[in-house]
Design a protein around this motif. Structure first.
Motif, PDB file in Angstrom:
ATOM      1  N   ASP A   1      38.402  36.684  43.385  1.00 12.22           N
ATOM      2  CA  ASP A   1      37.688  37.887  42.942  1.00 12.22           C
ATOM      3  C   ASP A   1      38.518  39.126  43.251  1.00 12.22           C
ATOM      4  O   ASP A   1      39.513  39.073  43.976  1.00 12.22           O
ATOM      5  CB  ASP A   1      36.319  37.981  43.616  1.00 12.22           C
ATOM      6  CG  ASP A   1      36.424  38.090  45.135  1.00 12.22           C
ATOM      7  OD1 ASP A   1      36.812  39.163  45.638  1.00 12.22           O
ATOM      8  OD2 ASP A   1      36.170  37.067  45.818  1.00 12.22           O
TER       9      ASP A   1
ATOM     10  N   GLU B   1      37.055  49.558  33.401  1.00 12.25           N
ATOM     11  CA  GLU B   1      38.209  49.892  34.233  1.00 12.25           C
ATOM     12  C   GLU B   1      39.516  49.494  33.545  1.00 12.25           C
ATOM     13  O   GLU B   1      40.516  50.225  33.602  1.00 12.25           O
ATOM     14  CB  GLU B   1      38.104  49.187  35.592  1.00 12.25           C
ATOM     15  CG  GLU B   1      37.017  49.733  36.517  1.00 12.25           C
ATOM     16  CD  GLU B   1      35.615  49.306  36.098  1.00 12.25           C
ATOM     17  OE1 GLU B   1      34.646  49.946  36.524  1.00 12.25           O
ATOM     18  OE2 GLU B   1      35.498  48.314  35.318  1.00 12.25           O
TER      19      GLU B   1
ATOM     20  N   TYR C   1      42.690  52.350  43.080  1.00 16.32           N
ATOM     21  CA  TYR C   1      41.503  51.532  42.802  1.00 16.32           C
ATOM     22  C   TYR C   1      40.933  50.821  44.033  1.00 16.32           C
ATOM     23  O   TYR C   1      40.101  49.928  43.897  1.00 16.32           O
ATOM     24  CB  TYR C   1      41.854  50.495  41.726  1.00 16.32           C
ATOM     25  CG  TYR C   1      42.262  51.117  40.414  1.00 16.32           C
ATOM     26  CD1 TYR C   1      41.314  51.690  39.564  1.00 16.32           C
ATOM     27  CD2 TYR C   1      43.608  51.165  40.028  1.00 16.32           C
ATOM     28  CE1 TYR C   1      41.682  52.280  38.365  1.00 16.32           C
ATOM     29  CE2 TYR C   1      43.981  51.751  38.829  1.00 16.32           C
ATOM     30  CZ  TYR C   1      43.023  52.311  38.005  1.00 16.32           C
ATOM     31  OH  TYR C   1      43.395  52.893  36.825  1.00 16.32           O
ATOM     32  N   LYS C   2      41.322  51.253  45.224  1.00 20.82           N
ATOM     33  CA  LYS C   2      40.865  50.572  46.439  1.00 20.82           C
ATOM     34  C   LYS C   2      39.364  50.693  46.671  1.00 20.82           C
ATOM     35  O   LYS C   2      38.748  49.851  47.346  1.00 20.82           O
ATOM     36  CB  LYS C   2      41.615  51.094  47.660  1.00 20.82           C
ATOM     37  CG  LYS C   2      41.383  52.568  47.984  1.00 20.82           C
ATOM     38  CD  LYS C   2      42.191  52.988  49.202  1.00 20.82           C
ATOM     39  CE  LYS C   2      41.894  54.428  49.625  1.00 20.82           C
ATOM     40  NZ  LYS C   2      42.216  55.402  48.574  1.00 20.82           N
ATOM     41  N   ASP C   3      38.754  51.741  46.107  1.00 21.55           N
ATOM     42  CA  ASP C   3      37.317  51.953  46.329  1.00 21.55           C
ATOM     43  C   ASP C   3      36.443  51.272  45.280  1.00 21.55           C
ATOM     44  O   ASP C   3      35.215  51.385  45.332  1.00 21.55           O
ATOM     45  CB  ASP C   3      37.016  53.454  46.356  1.00 21.55           C
ATOM     46  CG  ASP C   3      37.733  54.152  47.507  1.00 21.55           C
ATOM     47  OD1 ASP C   3      37.899  53.506  48.575  1.00 21.55           O
ATOM     48  OD2 ASP C   3      38.135  55.315  47.352  1.00 21.55           O
ATOM     49  N   ILE C   4      37.055  50.579  44.334  1.00 24.46           N
ATOM     50  CA  ILE C   4      36.287  49.909  43.271  1.00 24.46           C
ATOM     51  C   ILE C   4      35.888  48.516  43.737  1.00 24.46           C
ATOM     52  O   ILE C   4      36.702  47.778  44.289  1.00 24.46           O
ATOM     53  CB  ILE C   4      37.117  49.833  41.971  1.00 24.46           C
ATOM     54  CG1 ILE C   4      37.309  51.245  41.407  1.00 24.46           C
ATOM     55  CG2 ILE C   4      36.443  48.935  40.939  1.00 24.46           C
ATOM     56  CD1 ILE C   4      38.146  51.286  40.149  1.00 24.46           C
ATOM     57  N   ASP C   5      34.640  48.172  43.536  1.00 22.71           N
ATOM     58  CA  ASP C   5      34.153  46.851  43.951  1.00 22.71           C
ATOM     59  C   ASP C   5      34.311  45.812  42.846  1.00 22.71           C
ATOM     60  O   ASP C   5      34.587  44.639  43.118  1.00 22.71           O
ATOM     61  CB  ASP C   5      32.669  46.932  44.362  1.00 22.71           C
ATOM     62  CG  ASP C   5      32.477  47.774  45.625  1.00 22.71           C
ATOM     63  OD1 ASP C   5      33.346  47.675  46.514  1.00 22.71           O
ATOM     64  OD2 ASP C   5      31.489  48.524  45.696  1.00 22.71           O
ATOM     65  N   ILE C   6      34.095  46.259  41.608  1.00 19.55           N
ATOM     66  CA  ILE C   6      34.155  45.324  40.483  1.00 19.55           C
ATOM     67  C   ILE C   6      35.170  45.837  39.468  1.00 19.55           C
ATOM     68  O   ILE C   6      35.156  47.008  39.078  1.00 19.55           O
ATOM     69  CB  ILE C   6      32.775  45.185  39.808  1.00 19.55           C
ATOM     70  CG1 ILE C   6      31.759  44.599  40.800  1.00 19.55           C
ATOM     71  CG2 ILE C   6      32.870  44.290  38.574  1.00 19.55           C
ATOM     72  CD1 ILE C   6      30.349  44.518  40.259  1.00 19.55           C
ATOM     73  N   TRP C   7      36.058  44.917  39.061  1.00 19.96           N
ATOM     74  CA  TRP C   7      37.075  45.260  38.064  1.00 19.96           C
ATOM     75  C   TRP C   7      36.639  44.647  36.737  1.00 19.96           C
ATOM     76  O   TRP C   7      36.634  43.426  36.569  1.00 19.96           O
ATOM     77  CB  TRP C   7      38.440  44.707  38.496  1.00 19.96           C
ATOM     78  CG  TRP C   7      39.583  45.045  37.580  1.00 19.96           C
ATOM     79  CD1 TRP C   7      40.162  44.231  36.678  1.00 19.96           C
ATOM     80  CD2 TRP C   7      40.271  46.281  37.496  1.00 19.96           C
ATOM     81  NE1 TRP C   7      41.173  44.874  36.016  1.00 19.96           N
ATOM     82  CE2 TRP C   7      41.273  46.155  36.506  1.00 19.96           C
ATOM     83  CE3 TRP C   7      40.142  47.515  38.151  1.00 19.96           C
ATOM     84  CZ2 TRP C   7      42.137  47.186  36.164  1.00 19.96           C
ATOM     85  CZ3 TRP C   7      41.002  48.538  37.811  1.00 19.96           C
ATOM     86  CH2 TRP C   7      41.988  48.381  36.832  1.00 19.96           C
TER      87      TRP C   7
ATOM     88  N   LYS D   1      38.093  41.946  45.025  1.00 20.84           N
ATOM     89  CA  LYS D   1      38.224  42.422  46.403  1.00 20.84           C
ATOM     90  C   LYS D   1      39.216  41.569  47.188  1.00 20.84           C
ATOM     91  O   LYS D   1      40.025  42.078  47.965  1.00 20.84           O
ATOM     92  CB  LYS D   1      36.863  42.424  47.108  1.00 20.84           C
ATOM     93  CG  LYS D   1      36.027  43.664  46.831  1.00 20.84           C
ATOM     94  CD  LYS D   1      36.720  44.912  47.399  1.00 20.84           C
ATOM     95  CE  LYS D   1      35.865  46.160  47.239  1.00 20.84           C
ATOM     96  NZ  LYS D   1      36.570  47.365  47.746  1.00 20.84           N
ATOM     97  N   THR D   2      39.164  40.264  46.972  1.00 19.67           N
ATOM     98  CA  THR D   2      40.099  39.366  47.660  1.00 19.67           C
ATOM     99  C   THR D   2      41.520  39.631  47.179  1.00 19.67           C
ATOM    100  O   THR D   2      42.461  39.643  47.973  1.00 19.67           O
ATOM    101  CB  THR D   2      39.725  37.897  47.393  1.00 19.67           C
ATOM    102  OG1 THR D   2      38.372  37.679  47.804  1.00 19.67           O
ATOM    103  CG2 THR D   2      40.646  36.962  48.166  1.00 19.67           C
TER     104      THR D   2
END
Length: 580
Positions: A525, A558, A548-554, A527-528
């Motif tokens: 995923d 995006e 993009y470090k603050d994005i949870d879902i790509w 984040k990993t």
């Protein structure tokens, strides 16, 4: 005019101990599948089947010779008819080999007598000899124990094809099938394979030609022009070669002939072969004037003075340019002694040739190499133009897929101007004009973005990935300020690739990673993956993490937003955007 003509069987033409020399100015062997197949079928059509298989009279054209044909054991020049004589010799060679393979060695040896003869001292010599085909024709066609050689030019390709075609179609199964197709009412099973091969031998040898001979070369040339008003026309390059070698006197060693043959060998390389006519025309329009293939001969005759000095100089220049041309078509670091300052050049030439598929640039490249060698442009100018050309065609052709029909004229005019430049100022002016003309054709950002954001990359569709892979590496070079692409980079899909989810293939979803880290990411995923990306030392990856470090879902939004961002970066940092 001293002129003799007579009806002659091929059996006598090849069996009278004369040696037929195809002059160096004659065109190369040009028969291809259509002509070869037609000759083969015509031979089969003439066979007559009754109690046994017999040959019949069949006229196959004329042969024009310079010399005394009636005197046995003489050397005669073949002014016309070399295509027929070469094809017949190839056919007989294939037939002799076929007979040998079925242990009909005596029959095979008798066929060889029409390919290789003996003089009064018992020394063997080839009945048909062509200096320009040596040694391939002699080794591959005119030897009992053939030496398997790889063809090195188009002519040798055609010779090999003809032999392989005849050999294949003389195999028993193929021969019987072909006879059934040509002669519908024959019960071919009533005849032995040996009888069929002997009948074909007789048919080839019993064909007749009108043999014309004269001892005056000038008369032979006049007759040649009349005879060639019909039939397979000589190409412009054939005619140019003929004219050059008629004017240049034969020397020992024959330097112009050697260089002409060397050019063909130079144009042969490990990844392919360049057609001689393609090289010749691009050479011509880089030096003289843009012209179509069919007008090359006329332009040559009106441009190059018809004398030994001019022709010798022309052949020498053509030879030197062929070496430069192959540095362009098949660039290697070894060409520059593996000096790092030329790595960019090898990479750029490969990119334009292979990734973009643009051939017209070679016209400009030849002139650039010459100008650099003459010292009228600096290394910096040379490098700048190489990069301008790559950058332009990346946007215009690779991304925007716009038509490239204007570039031949643009590059021809640039090359001619640069080749004529006598000093640095004139060379710089030619470069400025080229840059201006390319900028005038440069696509707008709107056109570029529309095409760029549709680029895709799939690890399962290798052949369609060249441009997208180039873009990913180009972006990495931008962030890392590198001059050449990395050896250890691998294209990573940030959102794991899914052929059913089209936006996962989009350019905005791609990034360059170290091969090892890419393998670790696999289908994890987002984040990993961000955590794994932090191990990367690539500057482009560091920039991606920062953005993009603050994005949870790509996801799709995006990816599409990043595609547009990359489009702007690439377009604005392209040299051809500059007005300087």
């Amino acid at each position: 005019m001293e002129l003799n003509a007579d009806k002659q069987l091929i059996r006598k033409v090849l069996g009278n101990k004369n040696r037929y020399i195809i002059p160096r100015y004659q065109r190369e062997y040009s028969w291809e599948k259509e002509e070869i197949a037609e000759y083969y079928v015509d031979i089969l059509k003439q066979l007559r089947f009754s109690k046994k298989v017999e040959s019949s009279d069949y006229f196959i054209g004329s042969i024009l010779l310079t010399g005394d044909y009636n005197s046995s054991g003489k050397e005669l020049e073949v002014a016309d008819g070399q295509q027929r004589l070469t094809t017949i010799t190839i056919f007989l060679s294939a037939l002799a080999e076929t007979l040998s393979k079925i242990n009909e060695n005596k029959l095979s040896d008798n066929v060889w007598k029409y390919i290789i003869a003996e003089d009064d001292n018992g020394e063997e010599y080839p009945i048909l000899f062509n200096e320009m085909q040596y040694p391939y024709f002699q080794y591959y066609i005119q030897r009992k124990n053939k030496e398997k050689m790889d063809p090195t030019c188009e002519e040798e390709d055609r010779i090999k094809f003809a032999f392989d075609y005849f050999e294949s179609n003389l195999k028993e199964e193929n021969l019987r099938r072909n006879i059934r197709n040509v002669i519908l009412d024959v019960d071919i099973d009533n005849y032995t394979y040996q009888d069929l091969l002997k009948a074909i031998r007789d048919q080839v040898l019993n064909c007749y030609v009108i043999c014309i001979w004269t001892t005056e070369t000038k008369y032979a040339n006049e007759i040649f022009e009349i005879l060639n008003a019909k039939g397979k026309q000589l190409t412009s390059v054939d005619l140019i070669k003929n004219n050059i070698f008629k004017i240049l006197k034969k020397e020992v060693p024959d330097d112009p002939k050697i260089k002409w043959k060397k050019i063909k060998n130079i144009l042969n390389y490990e990844n392919g072969r360049i057609d001689f006519s393609t090289f010749f025309r691009q050479y011509w329009i880089s030096k003289y004037k843009k012209v179509t293939y069919d007008k090359l001969y006329d332009k040559f005759m009106s441009t190059i003075e018809e004398n030994e000095e001019s022709y010798s100089k022309f052949v020498n220049d053509l030879y030197e340019e062929s070496k430069i041309y192959m540095k362009i078509v098949n660039p290697k670091r070894e060409d520059y002694d593996n000096r790092k300052e030329y790595y960019y050049l090898v990479e750029s030439l490969k990119t334009v040739n292979e990734n973009f598929g643009i051939k017209q640039t070679r016209i400009a490249y030849m002139a650039l190499f010459n100008a650099k060698d003459k010292g009228i442009i600096t290394n910096k100018q040379f490098k700048n133009v190489i990069q301008i050309i790559e950058d332009f065609h990346f946007v215009y052709n690779a991304v925007c897929a716009l038509r490239a029909n204007a570039f031949e004229s643009i590059y021809s005019q640039f090359a001619i101007s640069l080749n004529k430049a006598e000093d640095a100022n004139q060379a710089e002016k030619a470069i400025e004009i080229l840059h201006t003309r390319l900028k005038e054709l440069y696509p707008t950002y709107e056109v570029f973005e529309d095409r760029f954001i549709k680029l895709q990359y799939s690890k399962k569709a290798i052949n369609t990935n060249l441009v997208s892979k180039y873009v990913v590496n180009r972006i990495d070079k931008y962030y890392s300020k590198r001059e050449i692409i990395r050896d250890d980079g691998s294209v990573e899909h940030i959102l794991s690739e899914d052929r059913d989810v089209e936006y996962s293939l989009n350019i905005g979803n791609l990034i360059l990673l170290e091969i090892g880290i890419n393998g670790d990411c696999d289908n994890k995923d987002f984040k990993t993956k961000i955590g794994l990306y932090k191990k990367s030392r690539f500057e482009g990856v560091e920039k991606f993490i920062k953005d993009y470090k603050d994005i949870d879902i790509w996801g799709q939004a995006e990816i599409e937003e990043r595609a547009k961002k990359l489009a702007r970066i690439v377009y604005n940092n392209n040299k051809n955007c500059s007005t300087n």
